[in-house]
Design a protein around this motif. Structure first.
Motif, PDB file in Angstrom:
ATOM      1  N   SER A  56       0.867  -1.218  -0.084  1.00 27.45           N
ATOM      2  CA  SER A  56      -0.146  -0.128  -0.179  1.00 27.45           C
ATOM      3  C   SER A  56       0.891   1.205  -0.042  1.00 27.45           C
ATOM      4  O   SER A  56       0.334   2.315  -0.246  1.00 27.45           O
ATOM      5  N   THR A  57       2.101   1.147   0.393  1.00 32.16           N
ATOM      6  CA  THR A  57       2.945   2.228   0.364  1.00 32.16           C
ATOM      7  C   THR A  57       3.800   2.319  -0.978  1.00 32.16           C
ATOM      8  O   THR A  57       5.059   3.075  -1.015  1.00 32.16           O
ATOM      9  N   LEU A  58       3.583   1.758  -1.951  1.00 31.14           N
ATOM     10  CA  LEU A  58       4.258   1.790  -3.168  1.00 31.14           C
ATOM     11  C   LEU A  58       4.266   3.067  -3.616  1.00 31.14           C
ATOM     12  O   LEU A  58       3.042   3.922  -3.718  1.00 31.14           O
ATOM     13  N   HIS A  59       5.369   3.783  -4.170  1.00 31.16           N
ATOM     14  CA  HIS A  59       5.506   5.121  -4.512  1.00 31.16           C
ATOM     15  C   HIS A  59       6.611   5.646  -5.373  1.00 31.16           C
ATOM     16  O   HIS A  59       7.483   5.009  -5.566  1.00 31.16           O
ATOM     17  N   CYS A  60       6.553   6.769  -6.078  1.00 30.80           N
ATOM     18  CA  CYS A  60       7.598   7.487  -6.555  1.00 30.80           C
ATOM     19  C   CYS A  60       7.890   8.488  -5.959  1.00 30.80           C
ATOM     20  O   CYS A  60       7.078   9.656  -5.708  1.00 30.80           O
ATOM     21  N   THR A  61       9.051   8.815  -5.304  1.00 34.83           N
ATOM     22  CA  THR A  61       9.512  10.125  -4.428  1.00 34.83           C
ATOM     23  C   THR A  61       9.505  11.180  -5.496  1.00 34.83           C
ATOM     24  O   THR A  61      10.616  10.956  -6.328  1.00 34.83           O
TER      25      THR A  61
END
Length: 219
Positions: A56-61
Motif C-alpha cells: 500500500s506504500t508503493l510510491h515514486c518520490t
C-alpha cells in the motif's frame, strides 16, 4: 545488498523514527492492472530475500521537505506549501511513463520509470514550490533517477542473486499514468523485522492532493 536505513539531512534517520513532509506520486494499481501484475511478480521474486515489500506504500518520490521535521511545520505553513504546489504545477498535464524492468539495488529493489524527462521537469517545479515557501535549505536530498520502490532490505544478501530472479519476470514492463501528486506527512520508524531485528517501516498521512490537469505537450 545491505540493510536499508533512510537518510535525513545527510545522516541516518533518527533512531526512534521521525516524520517529514514528502511529495510522492502514488500509483493507483486498481487502474493499472499490468503494473499490479508486475509488482506482484516482483514481490514473489523478492520473497526469498530479506526485503520488506512496498504494498500500500508503493510510491515514486518526487521530493522531500528537509529543513525540519513535519511536527514543526504548522497547519498554516502546510497550506502555504500546498497552495504553492498547486500554482507551480498548474500548467503540468498528466504524465505517462513505462515502468520496469525490475532492478536489484544496494538496499532493495525498484522499477525504473522512463522516459523520465517529464518526471524530472515535475520534480523541478515541485522543488521551486518548496524553495519558494521553505527556502533553498529545505532541498537537501538528491532523489536520483525517478523510480518506484518495490521494497527495502532489512539484512544483507546477494543483489546478483535477486537480479537473476527479477530477470525471469515477463512481461517486465508496464504502463503508468500519473494524474497528480500527493503532499504527505511521512513517518519512518524501526519495527521488528521477520528475523526479529529492526526493519524500517514506512507509513504516511495525507496533507494535500495536487492534480495534474494542464495541457500535455503535443507529440
Amino acid at each position: 545488498m545491505e540493510r536499508f536505513v533512510p537518510k535525513w539531512q545527510g545522516q541516518d534517520w533518527p533512531a526512534g523514527g521521525a516524520r517529514a513532509l514528502h511529495v510522492y506520486a502514488v500509483p493507483d494499481l486498481a487502474a493499472h492492472p499490468e503494473l499490479a501484475e508486475l509488482v506482484g511478480e516482483s514481490h514473489k521474486a523478492m520473497a526469498a530475500f530479506p526485503i520488506i515489500p512496498m504494498t500500500s506504500t508503493l510510491h515514486c518520490t518526487v521530493e522531500m521537505v528537509a529543513d525540519t521535521t513535519s511536527d514543526r511545520i504548522t497547519p498554516a505553513e502546510r497550506s502555504t506549501l500546498a497552495e504553492a504546489l498547486h500554482r507551480h504545477l498548474a500548467g503540468t498535464g498528466p504524465i505517462r511513463v513505462t515502468v520496469g524492468s525490475p532492478v536489484a539495488t544496494r538496499a532493495g529493489a525498484y522499477l525504473d520509470c522512463h522516459p523520465d524527462d517529464e518526471l524530472v521537469a515535475l520534480r523541478r517545479r515541485v522543488r521551486d514550490a518548496i524553495s519558494e515557501t521553505r527556502g533553498p535549505g529545505a532541498l537537501l536530498h538528491d532523489g536520483g533517477r525517478p523510480h518506484l520502490t518495490l521494497g527495502y532490505a532489512f539484512d544483507t544478501a546477494s543483489s546478483d542473486a535477486l537480479q537473476t530472479e527479477l530477470r525471469r519476470i515477463s512481461p517486465s514492463h508496464a504502463p503508468l499514468g500519473i494524474g497528480g501528486v500527493e503532499l504527505l506527512d511521512v513517518l519512518w520508524r524501526p519495527r521488528p523485522g521477520p528475523d526479529g531485528r529492526p526493519a524500517w517501516e514506512l507509513s504516511w498521512e495525507p496533507v494535500a492532493t495536487v492534480p495534474l490537469r494542464g495541457q500535455r505537450p503535443a507529440g
